[in-house]
Motif scaffolding. Structure first.
Motif, PDB file in Angstrom:
ATOM      1  N   ASP A  84       1.041  -7.380   7.234  1.00 59.06           N
ATOM      2  CA  ASP A  84       1.484  -6.636   6.255  1.00 59.06           C
ATOM      3  C   ASP A  84       0.532  -6.875   5.123  1.00 59.06           C
ATOM      4  N   GLU A  85       0.631  -6.233   4.108  1.00 58.49           N
ATOM      5  CA  GLU A  85      -0.030  -6.549   2.715  1.00 58.49           C
ATOM      6  C   GLU A  85       0.983  -6.426   1.532  1.00 58.49           C
ATOM      7  N   THR A  86       0.497  -7.136   0.356  1.00 57.59           N
ATOM      8  CA  THR A  86       1.329  -7.031  -0.852  1.00 57.59           C
ATOM      9  C   THR A  86       0.200  -7.096  -1.965  1.00 57.59           C
ATOM     10  N   VAL A  87       0.769  -6.408  -2.927  1.00 55.31           N
ATOM     11  CA  VAL A  87      -0.015  -6.320  -4.171  1.00 55.31           C
ATOM     12  C   VAL A  87      -0.250  -7.684  -4.937  1.00 55.31           C
ATOM     13  N   ARG A  94      -5.985  -4.842  -9.568  1.00 59.76           N
ATOM     14  CA  ARG A  94      -5.039  -5.013  -8.507  1.00 59.76           C
ATOM     15  C   ARG A  94      -5.919  -5.457  -7.033  1.00 59.76           C
ATOM     16  N   TYR A  95      -5.476  -6.545  -6.388  1.00 66.14           N
ATOM     17  CA  TYR A  95      -5.833  -6.787  -5.130  1.00 66.14           C
ATOM     18  C   TYR A  95      -4.611  -6.812  -4.084  1.00 66.14           C
ATOM     19  N   TRP A  96      -5.219  -6.741  -2.803  1.00 69.15           N
ATOM     20  CA  TRP A  96      -4.135  -6.887  -1.878  1.00 69.15           C
ATOM     21  C   TRP A  96      -4.209  -8.099  -0.916  1.00 69.15           C
ATOM     22  N   TYR A  98      -3.510  -9.565   2.435  1.00 74.17           N
ATOM     23  CA  TYR A  98      -3.256  -9.304   3.793  1.00 74.17           C
ATOM     24  C   TYR A  98      -2.845 -10.809   4.370  1.00 74.17           C
ATOM     25  N   THR A 116      -9.222  -3.825  -1.861  1.00 75.05           N
ATOM     26  CA  THR A 116      -9.062  -2.634  -1.776  1.00 75.05           C
ATOM     27  C   THR A 116      -8.006  -2.826  -0.229  1.00 75.05           C
ATOM     28  N   ARG A 117      -7.472  -1.634   0.239  1.00 73.54           N
ATOM     29  CA  ARG A 117      -7.041  -1.544   1.472  1.00 73.54           C
ATOM     30  C   ARG A 117      -7.365  -0.374   2.156  1.00 73.54           C
ATOM     31  N   THR A 122      -9.006  -3.712   6.788  1.00 72.60           N
ATOM     32  CA  THR A 122      -8.215  -4.085   7.708  1.00 72.60           C
ATOM     33  C   THR A 122      -8.676  -4.455   8.957  1.00 72.60           C
TER      34      THR A 122
END
Length: 211
Positions: A84-87, A94-96, A98, A116-117, A122
């Motif tokens: 999953d990923e979260t901010v 904003r980064y993600w 993973y 980015t996502r 991914t």
């Protein structure tokens, strides 16, 4: 005391290859790094060192943690992998984050911060995960995010859409992460991408040592 013995064992996992000239005894450096990684603030970690008669500033301990470059241990062979990923807010962007977690042990397998996502990002994350662990036969547990499912399909990795159950392991990890970063509003200020990612990977290392 069992708790102190476990703390020493966790601290022994920390390598100090980066040390060149340092007056602080290595056991105390390892203890400081471990305490901060496990959740103690820099100020409180400074106070612990003072009890041993060693005076160091917060920036020194921060530098030790950064240079130690801690991250989850390689070589795992999980049956399932929750991804999953979260901010994460880094300065004004904003980064993600993973993350891949073994739902049977709740251990981090890999963590990486991206601007980015996308499917490409991914796939890059999954490639790094494959290089670190034996996940070719694992079943990946994901939510409905199209970039996750598309990347797994293109990488020819098995996956299963799961809303609850085993995939909740990664949500529990993120919940603890948010608790740890709540003191600075889940926002890394005046930090570089590398230093923020280093902190997050250090958190992953400490989480695995303490669960």
């Amino acid at each position: 005391m069992p708790e102190f013995s476990r703390l020493n064992e966790c601290s022994d996992c920390i390598e100090l290859d980066f040390v060149e000239r340092e007056a602080t005894p290595e056991p105390l450096m390892k203890l400081s790094i471990h305490l901060h990684a496990a959740g103690l603030s820099l100020s409180d970690t400074v106070s612990v060192l003072e009890k041993f008669g060693v005076e160091r500033c917060r920036s020194t301990i921060h530098n030790w943690v950064q240079k130690a470059d801690l991250q989850p241990t390689d070589g795992k062979n999980p049956n399932h992998v929750a991804v999953d990923e979260t901010v994460i807010q880094l300065n004004d962007q904003r980064y993600w984050l993973y993350a891949a977690v073994d739902p049977e042990t709740n251990e981090f397998l890999h963590a990486k911060l991206y601007p980015t996502r996308t499917i490409v990002v991914t796939k890059q994350f999954l490639t790094e995960l494959q290089e670190k662990h034996c996940v070719g036969d694992a079943v990946f547990l994901v939510d409905g995010a199209p970039w996750l499912q598309a990347a797994l399909f293109e990488k020819n990795l098995r996956f299963q859409y799961v809303r609850h159950g085993n995939r909740n392991s990664v949500e529990r990890v993120f919940k603890e992460l948010k608790r740890r970063t709540k003191q600075f509003a889940n926002h890394f200020r005046h930090a570089t991408h590398r230093s923020a990612e280093n902190w997050l990977q250090t958190f992953a290392f400490a989480w695995n040592q303490l669960i």
